[in-house]
Design an enzyme around this catalytic site. Structure first.
Site, mmCIF file in Angstrom:
data_model
loop_
_atom_site.group_PDB
_atom_site.id
_atom_site.type_symbol
_atom_site.label_atom_id
_atom_site.label_comp_id
_atom_site.label_asym_id
_atom_site.label_seq_id
_atom_site.Cartn_x
_atom_site.Cartn_y
_atom_site.Cartn_z
ATOM 1 N N GLU A 279 -6.674 14.132 -1.535
ATOM 2 C CA GLU A 279 -7.532 12.956 -1.403
ATOM 3 C C GLU A 279 -8.984 13.362 -1.166
ATOM 4 O O GLU A 279 -9.910 12.756 -1.695
ATOM 5 C CB GLU A 279 -7.008 12.074 -0.264
ATOM 6 C CG GLU A 279 -7.567 10.672 -0.295
ATOM 7 C CD GLU A 279 -6.682 9.694 0.467
ATOM 8 O OE1 GLU A 279 -5.466 9.675 0.231
ATOM 9 O OE2 GLU A 279 -7.213 8.958 1.297
ATOM 10 N N GLU A 282 -10.383 14.520 -4.435
ATOM 11 C CA GLU A 282 -10.643 13.345 -5.271
ATOM 12 C C GLU A 282 -11.913 12.643 -4.803
ATOM 13 O O GLU A 282 -12.768 12.259 -5.610
ATOM 14 C CB GLU A 282 -9.441 12.388 -5.179
ATOM 15 C CG GLU A 282 -9.598 11.141 -6.035
ATOM 16 C CD GLU A 282 -8.446 10.148 -5.845
ATOM 17 O OE1 GLU A 282 -7.578 10.368 -4.980
ATOM 18 O OE2 GLU A 282 -8.427 9.150 -6.586
ATOM 19 N N CYS A 299 -1.999 5.793 1.433
ATOM 20 C CA CYS A 299 -0.795 6.246 2.137
ATOM 21 C C CYS A 299 0.118 5.105 2.521
ATOM 22 O O CYS A 299 1.308 5.307 2.731
ATOM 23 C CB CYS A 299 -1.175 6.977 3.425
ATOM 24 S SG CYS A 299 -2.207 8.381 3.113
ATOM 25 N N SER A 319 -7.108 5.516 -4.088
ATOM 26 C CA SER A 319 -6.879 6.928 -4.348
ATOM 27 C C SER A 319 -5.612 7.071 -5.180
ATOM 28 O O SER A 319 -4.627 6.374 -4.960
ATOM 29 C CB SER A 319 -6.706 7.659 -3.013
ATOM 30 O OG SER A 319 -6.119 8.910 -3.247
ATOM 31 N N LYS A 358 8.168 1.512 3.424
ATOM 32 C CA LYS A 358 8.493 2.784 2.758
ATOM 33 C C LYS A 358 9.791 2.661 1.967
ATOM 34 O O LYS A 358 10.008 3.378 1.007
ATOM 35 C CB LYS A 358 8.619 3.914 3.794
ATOM 36 C CG LYS A 358 7.288 4.347 4.384
ATOM 37 C CD LYS A 358 6.501 5.236 3.430
ATOM 38 C CE LYS A 358 5.108 5.527 3.980
ATOM 39 N NZ LYS A 358 4.219 6.115 2.962
ATOM 40 N N GLU A 361 8.639 1.389 -1.241
ATOM 41 C CA GLU A 361 7.900 2.433 -1.952
ATOM 42 C C GLU A 361 8.853 3.434 -2.608
ATOM 43 O O GLU A 361 8.669 3.824 -3.763
ATOM 44 C CB GLU A 361 6.975 3.171 -0.982
ATOM 45 C CG GLU A 361 6.126 4.232 -1.649
ATOM 46 C CD GLU A 361 5.297 5.027 -0.652
ATOM 47 O OE1 GLU A 361 4.068 5.055 -0.807
ATOM 48 O OE2 GLU A 361 5.869 5.610 0.284
ATOM 49 N N GLU A 366 8.217 4.650 -10.634
ATOM 50 C CA GLU A 366 7.447 5.835 -11.018
ATOM 51 C C GLU A 366 7.781 7.060 -10.170
ATOM 52 O O GLU A 366 7.456 8.177 -10.532
ATOM 53 C CB GLU A 366 5.934 5.553 -10.983
ATOM 54 C CG GLU A 366 5.368 5.110 -9.639
ATOM 55 C CD GLU A 366 5.386 3.595 -9.448
ATOM 56 O OE1 GLU A 366 6.280 2.928 -10.003
ATOM 57 O OE2 GLU A 366 4.509 3.085 -8.728
ATOM 58 N N CYS A 503 0.524 3.494 11.658
ATOM 59 C CA CYS A 503 1.976 3.686 11.529
ATOM 60 C C CYS A 503 2.711 3.643 12.860
ATOM 61 O O CYS A 503 3.887 3.315 12.908
ATOM 62 C CB CYS A 503 2.265 5.007 10.840
ATOM 63 S SG CYS A 503 1.406 5.166 9.271
#
Lengths: 674, 165
Positions: A279, A282, A299, A319, A358, A361, A366, A503
């Site tokens: 990150e 980037e 994240c 990102s 999560k 996710e 993908e 989190c």
């Protein structure tokens, strides 16, 4: 600050800055029961359990009555006791009392209060109607039969997350907390953050359990089970075993997992270090090459789904880095499996997360390798604690154990990912070290820390001043995004976490998951970081090894393929389109104009009106069927129109006539004069 | 849905400047246009007003005046307030539902001709029991036989044009 005092059960108590009688009473050391009162949320006054008797006022709900100087308050009278018990009895009569098999058993507030107030019998009949359970979502299960209508989830979702997925519907005895049109949770804009679960006092909202799947993987001799543990889990799991909030129990968790029969216990921290590096690279590349800024962190899966649904125009600002969980899964399935001579299907990757989103996710299409998910099973902190209990392990007696290599080590910068501001601080540490060289020592970036919803700061690295913002809670994020859009704020880098506190306050964390517990977990994370010798991501030797040996060096094609991802436009709600013109005859052309929020704000209503007029003017009533549809999932490209199967974007009220003539009228198979 | 109604929908929202405090008034006017509140129309109202669809759904389901399912051409309201109830509203309701073959929970006939509802008081207790048709015709001192005669007239009215054609 008010002056004055009140008398609570004969004891004089100063009012101070208390907003309501309840706060003063609690300050006096008396614990009034509540279901619907949360200091983080607006006052609702529905459950009436906090009733007190005030002299010359009578019975009042203490949560919604401001204190006044000289008030004489009685908290424990014959009337208040009788009423509290009656309220609990009525709630219980209307409640599916399958307590022993309920996921919330022993953690349920209704159960606890019924015991505390001595409700031994229920004089009223039970509700005989059973409503269907909604388990359509990936993360959250709703059992309306256990709902006591306190509205905590409704206010949490609306006020803190700005989403308003839940609301009250119907009336009287038929009242329900439900989604729009009673749709399945999977069909509405829920981002799976689990904050509604965190405030739900009963088992009406629970986390979708993957415990049984985890056990079958562990017990399957053909599978190699690899576990990763997120940073926020290690400062919260102990609470399930009676330890104080924020107790650090990393070694005990590792020991427990090994005793349970897991093959390798790894640490998500190594992937968090990779995230920091990718990150940061980037970010620096975008700074240098004039890329899209601000860069938003990626994240948090709750934030990602929110952004995909609500801010299609910002997807390029996200990102491209996968979250640490998914980077880890990708490393395991693409590289580690090969290294130990297994296929990706023979290795089961279980992740232990503080997070419910999560779970969603991990199931994004993908994130797969050779047709299997990179992360197979996602357990929350509470689910892992449950498994430790099922295994009969005495948590207190466990001797701490260490993580396995080569994926078991992380820096302090990775550890603080569990706290709001941690990703930002870790990037600041990396960039400072990267640009400043080895003589840059420890970099502690305090402006990013703390439980506050929005933190803004400027940081100077070498000759560059970076404007950064850290935000937690999606309502705060929306607020910040609007300020950025209106030009009132301007940043280079923005960290967004959906849950308050980051989190550590995730929807999968133990009860009580309130501000007080979250603050303790935050402190604990920074204490662990302070004594961690490996401070910055680039100091982690294992990460450098993985980049060089597994990923063919920094910035390689392999690194990009394995560690980065893309985003999709996502509709908020399923449903039928709106018919604008009636059914057409033969040779009809189907035209759908998007009237979802993004397109609506860009003038899709005018486009639709222009089309309706043009259909009439051109005499195409029998040829064109015009619909208004909710989201064609091209939200960043202006008003979208679908003509049969073709999607045309960038339609404006000005070019609507041209589009109509060239794309719609020509397909009608008839000559028209426009 | 007929064309032009959609334009009316946006006109209604604009007239109220999209104010959330006007939500009930907006829904009333929208229902007057559509005769009920279709789901996609409510989603549109929520989108245009910037509130959550769940909130609009909550308001629309709270009030008995709003319907999320299409209603019949003739809305027959049987008053079941105290006065009407004690003077025999239940047998009237029962007779109507039996004649129209309405199963439990269903208020509207499948051909969308008739909707049978009960109301808590029409304020015409002197005429109890009372039945109204489309809030236009008021039939007082009803009996099961009397209400079936009223229904038969409505059904005959519906069949006439078909016979002519």
């Amino acid at each position: 600050m008010q002056t004055g005092q009140v008398y609570i059960d004969g004891q004089a108590v100063p009012v101070g800055d208390a907003q309501n009688i309840l706060e003063v009473v609690r300050k006096a050391g008396i614990e009034l029961p509540t279901f619907c009162y949360h200091s983080e949320l607006s006052v609702y006054g529905a459950c009436r359990l906090c009733m007190v008797e005030v002299e010359s006022m009578g019975l009042v709900a203490s949560c919604s009555t401001p204190p006044a100087d000289g008030m004489i308050i009685h908290t424990n009278t014959r009337r208040t006791r009788r009423l509290r018990r009656m309220i609990l009895e009525l709630l219980l009569a209307n409640h599916d009392r399958e307590c022993p098999t309920c996921a919330k058993n022993t953690g349920c507030k209704l159960q606890k209060l019924a015991r505390q107030y001595g409700v031994n019998t229920i004089r009223f009949g039970n509700r005989d109607e059973k409503l269907p359970i909604d388990a359509s979502g990936s993360s959250i299960v709703k059992d309306p039969n256990k709902c006591i209508l306190c509205g905590d989830c409704v206010r949490m979702c609306r006020e803190v997350q700005g989403l308003g997925i839940w609301d009250f519907a119907h009336r009287g005895s038929k009242t329900q907390v439900t989604t729009a049109f009673g749709k399945d949770l999977a069909d509405v804009a829920c981002v799976n953050c689990g904050q509604c679960v965190a405030v739900c006092p009963t088992g009406a909202l629970t986390v979708k359990s993957e415990i049984d799947r985890a056990w079958s993987a562990i017990h399957d001799p053909a599978k190699t089970v690899v576990v990763q543990i997120a940073p926020a889990v290690r400062v919260a799991l102990g609470e399930e075993f009676g330890l104080a909030a924020g107790s650090a129990v990393t070694g005990k968790i590792v020991a427990a997992l090994k005793k349970m029969g897991v093959d390798r216990v790894f640490d998500t921290l190594i992937a968090a270090d990779l995230t920091t590096i990718e990150e940061s690279m980037e970010f620096m590349s975008r700074m240098e090459n004039g890329g899209k800024l601000p860069l938003f962190t990626s994240c948090c899966p709750g934030w990602i789904k929110y952004c995909e649904q609500m801010h299609g125009e910002l997807l390029e600002n996200l990102s491209s880095c996968r979250s640490p969980q998914q980077m880890f899964g990708s490393l395991v399935k693409k590289h580690y499996a090969k290294k130990i001579g297994k296929t990706s299907g023979e290795v089961v990757c279980i992740s232990v997360m503080p997070c419910t989103a999560k779970k969603f996710e991990a199931q994004r299409p993908e994130f797969t390798t050779d047709g299997v998910y990179d992360v197979d099973i996602v357990l929350t902190t509470v689910e892992l604690a449950q498994m430790i209990k099922e295994a009969g392990l005495v948590f207190d007696d466990l001797e701490p154990a260490g993580f396995d290599n080569p994926l078991g080590m992380g820096s302090g910068g990775a550890l603080i990912f569990g706290a709001s501001g941690g990703v930002m601080e870790s990037v600041v540490r990396f960039v400072s070290g990267y640009l400043g060289g080895p003589e840059v020592g420890r970099v502690d970036y305090h402006p990013a820390r703390g439980i506050e919803g929005i933190k803004e700061a400027a940081v100077t690295v070498k000759d560059k001043t970076l404007k950064v913002a850290v935000v937690n809670g999606l309502a705060n994020a929306e607020n910040l995004l609007q300020r950025i859009k209106n030009g009132e704020a301007d940043y280079h880098l923005v960290e967004v976490m959906a849950c308050p506190g980051g989190c550590v306050g995730g929807g999968g964390q133990p009860d009580a998951n309130d501000t007080a517990a979250r603050v303790q977990r935050l402190k604990s994370i920074y204490r662990l970081d302070a004594v961690e010798q490996v401070h910055k991501a680039q100091d982690n030797v294992y990460v450098n090894k993985i980049i060089n040996e597994w990923l063919q060096g920094p910035g390689s094609h392999a690194a990009h393929h394995d560690l980065h991802t893309g985003y999709v436009h996502r509709r908020r709600i399923t449903g039928k389109p709106m018919e604008i013109t009636g059914d057409a005859g033969n040779g009809q052309v189907d035209v759908s104009v998007c009237i979802g929020t993004g397109c609506y704000l860009r003038g899709s209503y005018e486009v639709l009106t222009r089309f309706t007029d043009l259909v009439r003017v051109c005499g195409l009533e029998g040829y064109v069927r015009l619909n208004g549809t909710f989201c064609l999932e091209h939200c960043d490209q202006g008003v979208s129109v679908r003509v049969n199967d073709e999607i045309i974007t960038g339609v404006t009220p000005e070019n609507a006539e041209e589009v109509f003539r060239n794309k719609i009228a020509v397909r009608c198979g008839t000559t028209v004069q426009v | 849905m007929q064309p032009r109604k959609f334009e009316k929908l946006q006109e209604i929202i604009n007239k109220h400047e999209g104010k959330v405090s006007h939500l009930i008034a907006i829904l009333q006017e929208v229902q007057a246009e559509y005769r009920y509140l279709p789901e996609e129309v409510l989603t549109y109202v929520a989108t245009a007003m910037g509130v959550s669809p769940a909130t609009v759904y909550g308001v629309a389901t709270f009030y008995a005046q709003f319907s999320l399912v299409p209603k019949g051409k003739y809305i027959i309201r049987v008053c079941d307030g105290t006065a009407c109830h004690v003077r025999g509203a239940a047998p009237i309701n029962f007779a109507l539902r039996k004649e129209l073959a309405l199963p439990d929970q269903q208020q509207t006939t499948d051909d969308l001709q008739f909707t049978v509802e009960t109301v808590s008081c029409l304020g015409a207790c002197g005429l109890a029991p009372v039945v109204t048709i489309n809030d236009q015709e008021v039939h007082g001192q009803m009996t099961p036989e009397g209400v079936l005669a009223v229904l038969a007239k409505l059904q005959a009215r519906e069949q006439q044009p078909a016979e002519q054609a």
